[in-house]
Design a protein around this motif. Structure first.
Motif, PDB file in Angstrom:
ATOM      1  N   CYS A   1     -29.054 -13.265  46.678  1.00  0.00           N
ATOM      2  CA  CYS A   1     -28.267 -12.273  45.911  1.00  0.00           C
ATOM      3  C   CYS A   1     -29.234 -11.663  44.906  1.00  0.00           C
ATOM      4  CB  CYS A   1     -27.116 -12.953  45.193  1.00  0.00           C
ATOM      5  SG  CYS A   1     -26.045 -13.916  46.270  1.00  0.00           S
ATOM      6  N   ALA A   2     -30.010 -10.703  45.347  1.00  0.00           N
ATOM      7  CA  ALA A   2     -31.235 -10.357  44.618  1.00  0.00           C
ATOM      8  C   ALA A   2     -31.107  -9.230  43.600  1.00  0.00           C
ATOM      9  CB  ALA A   2     -32.325  -9.995  45.623  1.00  0.00           C
ATOM     10  N   ALA A   3     -30.138  -8.333  43.786  1.00  0.00           N
ATOM     11  CA  ALA A   3     -30.109  -7.129  42.953  1.00  0.00           C
ATOM     12  C   ALA A   3     -29.521  -7.417  41.570  1.00  0.00           C
ATOM     13  CB  ALA A   3     -29.284  -6.062  43.658  1.00  0.00           C
ATOM     14  N   PRO A   4     -29.964  -6.736  40.517  1.00  0.00           N
ATOM     15  CA  PRO A   4     -30.915  -5.621  40.525  1.00  0.00           C
ATOM     16  C   PRO A   4     -32.379  -6.019  40.663  1.00  0.00           C
ATOM     17  CG  PRO A   4     -30.162  -6.043  38.300  1.00  0.00           C
ATOM     18  CD  PRO A   4     -29.379  -6.960  39.189  1.00  0.00           C
ATOM     19  N   GLY A   5     -32.717  -7.315  40.583  1.00  0.00           N
ATOM     20  CA  GLY A   5     -34.071  -7.663  40.986  1.00  0.00           C
ATOM     21  C   GLY A   5     -34.951  -8.338  39.946  1.00  0.00           C
TER      22      GLY A   5
ATOM     23  N   ALA B   1     -35.529 -10.370  50.138  1.00  0.00           N
ATOM     24  CA  ALA B   1     -34.624 -10.090  49.014  1.00  0.00           C
ATOM     25  C   ALA B   1     -33.387  -9.410  49.579  1.00  0.00           C
ATOM     26  CB  ALA B   1     -35.323  -9.202  47.993  1.00  0.00           C
ATOM     27  N   ASN B   2     -32.247 -10.076  49.426  1.00  0.00           N
ATOM     28  CA  ASN B   2     -31.017  -9.566  50.037  1.00  0.00           C
ATOM     29  C   ASN B   2     -29.946  -9.358  48.972  1.00  0.00           C
ATOM     30  OD1 ASN B   2     -29.130  -9.269  52.458  1.00  0.00           O
ATOM     31  ND2 ASN B   2     -28.091 -10.837  51.237  1.00  0.00           N
ATOM     32  N   ASP B   3     -29.131  -8.333  49.147  1.00  0.00           N
ATOM     33  CA  ASP B   3     -27.939  -8.177  48.298  1.00  0.00           C
ATOM     34  C   ASP B   3     -26.930  -7.332  49.056  1.00  0.00           C
ATOM     35  OD1 ASP B   3     -27.430  -8.530  44.995  1.00  0.00           O
ATOM     36  OD2 ASP B   3     -26.126  -7.112  46.051  1.00  0.00           O
TER      37      ASP B   3
ATOM     38  N   GLN C   1     -19.447 -20.405  49.379  1.00  0.00           N
ATOM     39  CA  GLN C   1     -19.895 -19.889  50.687  1.00  0.00           C
ATOM     40  C   GLN C   1     -21.349 -19.419  50.609  1.00  0.00           C
ATOM     41  OE1 GLN C   1     -16.685 -17.043  51.037  1.00  0.00           O
ATOM     42  NE2 GLN C   1     -15.683 -18.257  52.619  1.00  0.00           N
ATOM     43  N   LEU C   2     -21.709 -18.780  49.493  1.00  0.00           N
ATOM     44  CA  LEU C   2     -23.094 -18.308  49.351  1.00  0.00           C
ATOM     45  C   LEU C   2     -24.058 -19.491  49.226  1.00  0.00           C
ATOM     46  CD1 LEU C   2     -22.441 -15.224  47.031  1.00  0.00           C
ATOM     47  CD2 LEU C   2     -23.434 -15.152  49.330  1.00  0.00           C
ATOM     48  N   LEU C   3     -23.645 -20.497  48.458  1.00  0.00           N
ATOM     49  CA  LEU C   3     -24.521 -21.672  48.324  1.00  0.00           C
ATOM     50  C   LEU C   3     -24.685 -22.369  49.679  1.00  0.00           C
ATOM     51  CD1 LEU C   3     -26.238 -23.683  46.816  1.00  0.00           C
ATOM     52  CD2 LEU C   3     -24.163 -24.762  45.920  1.00  0.00           C
TER      53      LEU C   3
HETATM   54  N1  SAM Z   1     -30.558 -12.202  41.055  1.00  0.00           N
HETATM   55  C1  SAM Z   1     -30.246 -10.941  40.438  1.00  0.00           C
HETATM   56  C2  SAM Z   1     -31.258 -10.657  39.355  1.00  0.00           C
HETATM   57  O1  SAM Z   1     -31.870 -11.590  38.823  1.00  0.00           O
HETATM   58  O2  SAM Z   1     -31.455  -9.478  39.038  1.00  0.00           O
HETATM   59  C3  SAM Z   1     -28.839 -10.913  39.884  1.00  0.00           C
HETATM   60  C4  SAM Z   1     -27.805 -11.248  40.917  1.00  0.00           C
HETATM   61  S1  SAM Z   1     -26.165 -10.983  40.375  1.00  0.00           S
HETATM   62  C5  SAM Z   1     -25.888 -12.345  39.346  1.00  0.00           C
HETATM   63  C6  SAM Z   1     -25.227 -11.349  41.781  1.00  0.00           C
HETATM   64  C7  SAM Z   1     -25.439 -10.409  42.928  1.00  0.00           C
HETATM   65  O3  SAM Z   1     -24.739 -10.921  44.051  1.00  0.00           O
HETATM   66  C8  SAM Z   1     -24.907  -8.994  42.726  1.00  0.00           C
HETATM   67  O4  SAM Z   1     -25.957  -8.074  42.791  1.00  0.00           O
HETATM   68  C9  SAM Z   1     -23.947  -8.778  43.897  1.00  0.00           C
HETATM   69  O5  SAM Z   1     -24.034  -7.487  44.464  1.00  0.00           O
HETATM   70  C10 SAM Z   1     -24.420  -9.836  44.874  1.00  0.00           C
HETATM   71  N2  SAM Z   1     -23.402 -10.280  45.833  1.00  0.00           N
HETATM   72  C11 SAM Z   1     -22.078 -10.396  45.675  1.00  0.00           C
HETATM   73  N3  SAM Z   1     -21.507 -10.834  46.795  1.00  0.00           N
HETATM   74  C12 SAM Z   1     -22.507 -11.017  47.695  1.00  0.00           C
HETATM   75  C13 SAM Z   1     -22.565 -11.441  49.051  1.00  0.00           C
HETATM   76  N4  SAM Z   1     -21.446 -11.783  49.700  1.00  0.00           N
HETATM   77  N5  SAM Z   1     -23.755 -11.481  49.664  1.00  0.00           N
HETATM   78  C14 SAM Z   1     -24.892 -11.132  49.011  1.00  0.00           C
HETATM   79  N6  SAM Z   1     -24.895 -10.710  47.730  1.00  0.00           N
HETATM   80  C15 SAM Z   1     -23.723 -10.664  47.082  1.00  0.00           C
END
Ligand code: SAM
Length: 376
Positions: free
Chosen positions: A176-180, A197-199, A283-285
């Motif tokens: 869950c990489a964005a904004p990065g 890097a996926n989001d 689910q993500l973990l």
């Molecule tokens: N790691 C990032 C950083 O350090 O800039 C912040 C991540 S933010 C806490 C959580 C991210 O999870 C959001 O950008 C959101 O779009 C993404 N997200 C939400 N549901 C998701 C999914 N099912 N699969 C992948 N990414 C997901």
């Protein structure tokens, strides 16, 4: 006859107030006597750290920042870790203890044994102002090639990246990489053999591209593959291949929810989404655990104080991994982080699993929860 139009005229309760009400009820219980001071910090200006950009021509930046009294908390922790290791190796711990924090020799030796080379090998440098100093960093500036000299971020966000302890040539997934911010920090280690890097959010992925373009030269950018999958399906794409996986999940982003109306997850119309967060996080973990190769490490992180989004999700994942996938997962002890980084951050000492940085008026970083798992 006057007809009341409730839907349009009833005053709406601000989402920030709903968030604080929710926090008062749940965190008052969880953090007890600590909650009033954490609450005060959440409502005050947060502190930043300046993550140095190793790809920019920025050799003069450390000196510039040190003149302002800022220090690199990563190298300070790394020096501490090296002292422990040396102390343990040559039996000089007792002397070090007397000069230092008053820890017992046994405690230092134990910490040295537990302390992995995460800090000593890291090329990450992040400057912060001392406790109680609320000086702000100037905005980042470009070098001759247009690469910015540092990235301003909540310094506590670096801890999950340091906990991952990326080693040379590791295949790394940032699910869950964005904004990065953390993707950039992973690249600063200089160790990623490959970085995925996926989001799921396309618009937020654009912000990730923007950060990569502003901080990373093309030849390094080309080693990063950016995707927009639903992270929950990652296993169907590339399961069991990564040495290191970061699962920095969407959460109630407590500081934002307490302060900003815009995009606030406590808005009435987002109630369902908020209630579903722990399920999405689990689910993500799980996807992160399945993406790791046997022996690989997964760091789970949130910027929430909620045990339901933190320890409970980890505990549930351990159960599901065993019961549904026959995968054993071990939780790694990160308690040495508390000692290594105690000068910079305020830690909660009673976390059942993992570590939690508490916002504090003199060290207003976080909240940041992180827990390291090892797929066996
Ligand atoms: N790691 C990032 C950083 O350090 O800039 C912040 C991540 S933010 C806490 C959580 C991210 O999870 C959001 O950008 C959101 O779009 C993404 N997200 C939400 N549901 C998701 C999914 N099912 N699969 C992948 N990414 C997901």
């Amino acid at each position: 006859r006057h007809k009341e139009k409730w839907a349009t005229t009833a005053p709406r309760i601000p989402s920030t107030r709903l968030a604080l009400h929710h926090f008062d009820t749940s965190y008052g219980l969880h953090l007890g006597a600590l909650w009033p001071s954490v609450r005060a910090a959440l409502l005050c200006e947060q502190k930043y750290g300046a993550l140095l950009n190793n790809f920019a021509a920025a050799d003069h930046i450390p000196q510039e920042l040190e003149l302002l009294n800022a220090t690199d908390f990563v190298s300070e922790a790394s020096q501490k870790a090296q002292q422990w290791q040396r102390g343990a190796a040559v039996g000089e711990a007792a002397t070090g203890c007397q000069e230092g924090s008053g820890e017992s020799r046994t405690e230092m030796v134990t910490q040295a044994e537990m302390s992995p080379p995460l800090c000593t090998s890291s090329k990450i440098k992040c400057y912060t102002f001392p406790r109680g100093d609320i000086t702000r960093f100037r905005p980042a500036r470009p070098d001759a090639l247009g690469l910015l000299d540092y990235y301003l971020m909540d310094a506590a966000s670096l801890l999950p990246v340091l906990a991952l302890s990326v080693q040379p040539d590791d295949f790394v997934l940032d699910l869950c990489a964005a904004p990065g911010g953390k993707t950039l920090a992973l690249l600063q280690t200089g160790f990623c053999g490959h970085l995925a890097a996926n989001d799921v959010s396309v618009s937020r992925t654009k912000r990730l591209y923007h950060i990569l373009h502003s901080y990373v030269p093309k030849e390094v950018r080309d080693t990063v593959s950016v995707t927009s999958y639903d992270g929950r399906d990652w296993d169907q794409v590339k399961g069991g291949t990564f040495h290191k996986v970061l699962v920095d999940v969407p959460c109630t982003t407590d500081r934002h929810s307490a302060m900003e109306e815009e995009n606030n997850i406590f808005h009435k119309r987002r109630t369902k989404e908020r209630q579903m967060l722990p399920m999405l996080q689990l689910q993500l973990l799980m996807a992160g655990i399945l993406a790791a190769r046997p022996g690989g490490a997964v760091v789970y992180s949130t910027c929430s104080l909620s045990p339901l989004q933190n320890e409970c999700v980890v505990e549930r994942a351990l159960d599901v991994a065993g019961a549904q996938f026959n995968i054993s997962v071990h939780v790694e002890d990160l308690s040495h982080f508390r000692t290594l980084f105690q000068d910079t951050f305020s830690f909660f000492s009673d976390c059942r699993l993992g570590e939690l940085v508490l916002p504090h008026l003199t060290a207003n970083f976080g909240p940041m929860y992180f827990c390291k798992l090892r797929r066996l």
